[in-house]
Design an enzyme around this catalytic site. Structure first.
Site, PDB file in Angstrom:
ATOM      1  N   SER A  24      65.047  14.750   8.829  1.00 11.99           N
ATOM      2  CA  SER A  24      64.541  14.083   7.617  1.00 11.99           C
ATOM      3  C   SER A  24      65.233  12.753   7.343  1.00 11.99           C
ATOM      4  O   SER A  24      64.950  12.087   6.345  1.00 11.99           O
ATOM      5  CB  SER A  24      64.716  15.011   6.402  1.00 11.99           C
ATOM      6  N   ASN A 111      71.858  22.751   0.548  1.00 15.32           N
ATOM      7  CA  ASN A 111      70.880  23.157  -0.476  1.00 15.32           C
ATOM      8  C   ASN A 111      71.308  22.651  -1.851  1.00 15.32           C
ATOM      9  O   ASN A 111      70.488  22.266  -2.676  1.00 15.32           O
ATOM     10  CB  ASN A 111      70.751  24.683  -0.522  1.00 15.32           C
ATOM     11  N   THR A 156      30.856   1.138 -24.922  1.00 12.68           N
ATOM     12  CA  THR A 156      30.928   2.588 -24.714  1.00 12.68           C
ATOM     13  C   THR A 156      29.818   2.892 -23.717  1.00 12.68           C
ATOM     14  O   THR A 156      28.783   2.207 -23.723  1.00 12.68           O
ATOM     15  CB  THR A 156      30.704   3.393 -26.014  1.00 12.68           C
ATOM     16  N   HIS A 157      30.016   3.848 -22.871  1.00 13.51           N
ATOM     17  CA  HIS A 157      29.068   4.170 -21.785  1.00 13.51           C
ATOM     18  C   HIS A 157      28.771   2.946 -20.914  1.00 13.51           C
ATOM     19  O   HIS A 157      27.684   2.837 -20.360  1.00 13.51           O
ATOM     20  CB  HIS A 157      27.741   4.715 -22.337  1.00 13.51           C
ATOM     21  N   SER A 286      37.302 -14.157   1.760  1.00 11.13           N
ATOM     22  CA  SER A 286      36.571 -13.457   2.810  1.00 11.13           C
ATOM     23  C   SER A 286      36.637 -14.291   4.081  1.00 11.13           C
ATOM     24  O   SER A 286      36.603 -15.521   4.026  1.00 11.13           O
ATOM     25  CB  SER A 286      35.118 -13.274   2.375  1.00 11.13           C
ATOM     26  N   LYS A 292      33.955 -16.354  -1.533  1.00  6.92           N
ATOM     27  CA  LYS A 292      34.539 -15.162  -2.159  1.00  6.92           C
ATOM     28  C   LYS A 292      35.951 -15.352  -2.707  1.00  6.92           C
ATOM     29  O   LYS A 292      36.790 -15.999  -2.117  1.00  6.92           O
ATOM     30  CB  LYS A 292      34.565 -13.994  -1.161  1.00  6.92           C
ATOM     31  N   ASN A 294      38.293 -12.405  -4.117  1.00  9.64           N
ATOM     32  CA  ASN A 294      38.266 -10.950  -4.335  1.00  9.64           C
ATOM     33  C   ASN A 294      39.477 -10.441  -5.108  1.00  9.64           C
ATOM     34  O   ASN A 294      40.600 -10.888  -4.860  1.00  9.64           O
ATOM     35  CB  ASN A 294      38.177 -10.222  -2.992  1.00  9.64           C
ATOM     36  N   GLU A 299      42.063  -3.864  -6.968  1.00 12.06           N
ATOM     37  CA  GLU A 299      41.397  -2.826  -6.161  1.00 12.06           C
ATOM     38  C   GLU A 299      42.420  -1.902  -5.518  1.00 12.06           C
ATOM     39  O   GLU A 299      42.213  -0.688  -5.435  1.00 12.06           O
ATOM     40  CB  GLU A 299      40.530  -3.476  -5.084  1.00 12.06           C
ATOM     41  N   TYR A 326      65.940  28.825  -1.596  1.00 15.24           N
ATOM     42  CA  TYR A 326      65.581  27.606  -0.867  1.00 15.24           C
ATOM     43  C   TYR A 326      64.779  27.941   0.391  1.00 15.24           C
ATOM     44  O   TYR A 326      65.057  28.937   1.062  1.00 15.24           O
ATOM     45  CB  TYR A 326      66.856  26.832  -0.469  1.00 15.24           C
ATOM     46  N   GLN A 331      61.848  20.568   2.025  1.00 13.39           N
ATOM     47  CA  GLN A 331      62.225  19.251   2.545  1.00 13.39           C
ATOM     48  C   GLN A 331      61.059  18.272   2.379  1.00 13.39           C
ATOM     49  O   GLN A 331      61.257  17.071   2.263  1.00 13.39           O
ATOM     50  CB  GLN A 331      62.591  19.381   4.024  1.00 13.39           C
TER      51      GLN A 331
END
Ligand code: ARG
Length: 438
Positions: A24, A111, A156-157, A286, A292, A294, A299, A326, A331
């Site tokens: 790890s 642990n 709204t909506h 783009s 473009k 963007n 996003e 444990y 892990q």
């Protein structure tokens, strides 16, 4: 492969591919600082219990301090051949002071270390995220103040509803994020960092030694929280990952809030809405379409929500049905935790710069606010104030909308008000005629 913290009972060498599979270090190196703190407290406790001498404790302590310096100044380079961060630090101390390092792990288990390290990490990172959040909240506030007198359309909506103050609109996000900040602060303040659980049942290094060690240590490291305590129930301490689930839950809600903000800002920056101009420094173009611009930053925030929710679900699922205490499954709690913390911190770091540079397209907004429908509710309310029952006023304004729309789909508030007034007048006359003819 570096030296391991175990092996005596094994005759055969560990399979190389399995070693790679189970190690790890490639992610738990992030806990290095906290693991050093654990070691420091532990050796003070060992000294108090006369298991190591004062001189030995000093030499161990200064070797650890050397590694801590490297971690702090960014020159700590963990070996990817180590199994985990605990092994890496043990080997690092051995490199510095030789065989005395073998005493470091006396009456201790990984642990206990990992539970301590992760609690510490969660506490520190919750505090960091709180600070980042403060900056985002104040950037929303300054944008609101910059456009203090401006209104926009409230939806709204996703349908045009009423005219609202832009500042009021932004405050909605400030409120959401302030709730997240409060949750983080409650979480972080109540999180106790336990030490002394051993592998599961504690060790002969008892409460007194640890309590004194914690006190001594905190004197030299005031930056540390005061909530370091001797393990109350060691079985629970090594089994429990609720605190990570809790933090990931708070972060999921926070991410959902950021995603809603991102979605609104994306929508409002489209040609169709055209209320916002987004700062160019945070947009991309783009490769094919020259025109473009963007909103990739927003996003990606919206997109990362999947990852952040997934991280919470991954850990909840890993913990489900685990027998006490444990298990190595645990892990796998680290990558989801680190992933959510890192994603959120990066988003929050950029957001204030982005928000401050958002500009309102005043002309488009002004034009869009001319639409009569936005004032329909207020017009109905005016009639209510003059004594018309609301249901009736609602109906009249509704009919007036139908009438106005027929003449011109883009009617103003004045047109609507006039239409409603004449409808109400006609109705009154009709009632009068009916009344007289009775
Ligand atoms: N790498 C382990 C984890 O993150 C540390 C604890 C290992 N304990 C053990 N008995 N193998 O959970």
């Amino acid at each position: 492969m570096a030296k391991k913290l175990w092996g005596g009972r094994f005759k055969k060498k560990i399979d190389k591919e399995f070693f790679e599979f189970q190690k790890s270090i490639q992610y738990d190196y992030k806990l290095a600082k906290y693991d050093i703190y654990h070691s420091m407290i532990h050796i003070i406790a060992l000294k108090k219990a006369h298991i190591i001498s004062a001189n030995e404790s000093e030499r161990l302590y200064s070797a650890l301090k050397g590694i801590l310096e490297k971690i702090k100044n960014g020159t700590f380079k963990p070996s990817l051949y180590s199994e985990d961060i605990h092994t890496e630090i043990q080997n690092g101390v051995e490199k510095k002071i030789g065989s005395l390092a073998l005493k470091l792990h006396t009456l201790r288990s990984r642990n206990d270390q990992i539970a301590f390290d992760e609690r510490f990490y969660c506490k520190v990172e919750a505090r960091n995220i709180e600070n980042f959040l403060s900056a985002v909240i104040s950037s929303l506030e300054s944008l609101g103040n910059h456009y203090k007198k401006y209104s926009i359309i409230g939806y709204t909506h996703t349908q045009r509803a009423q005219r609202i103050y832009f500042k009021h609109y932004l405050q909605t996000f400030q409120f959401m994020l302030t709730r997240d900040k409060e949750k983080l602060s409650n979480f972080e303040r109540s999180l106790v960092i336990y030490i002394g659980a051993g592998a599961l049942k504690g060790t002969s290094l008892n409460r007194n030694y640890y309590n004194k060690a914690i006190n001594d240590f905190l004197k030299f490291h005031p930056v540390l929280s005061k909530e370091v305590k001797f393990s109350e129930n060691p079985l629970d301490n090594v089994s429990d990952r609720d605190f990570i689930i809790e933090l990931l839950t708070i972060l999921s809600t926070l991410q959902m809030h950021l995603s809603r903000l991102a979605e609104d800002f994306i929508l409002y920056s489209t040609k169709e809405f055209n209320f916002f101009s987004l700062p160019e420094e945070f947009c991309t173009g783009s490769s094919l379409m020259p025109h473009k611009k963007n909103p990739d930053f927003l996003e990606l925030i919206r997109g990362y929500t999947g990852r952040v929710y997934g991280n919470l679900i991954a850990l909840l699922t890993t913990m489900k049905g685990l027998p006490l205490t444990y298990n190595r499954d645990m892990q796998l709690d680290k990558e989801p935790l680190f992933s959510s913390v890192d994603i959120i911190k990066e988003e929050l770091k950029i957001l204030p710069k982005f928000i401050k540079k958002i500009r309102l397209n005043e002309d488009t907004i002004e034009k869009s606010l001319q639409e009569g429908n936005l004032y329909a509710t207020e017009i109905a309310e005016q009639y209510v104030r003059k004594g018309t029952p609301f249901k009736k006023a609602h109906d009249i304004v509704g009919k007036a909308i139908r009438q106005s729309e027929k003449k011109n789909p883009f009617f103003t508030a004045e047109t609507l008000q006039e239409a409603a007034r004449s409808l109400l007048e006609k109705e009154k006359q009709r009632n009068r005629v009916v009344h007289l003819s009775k």
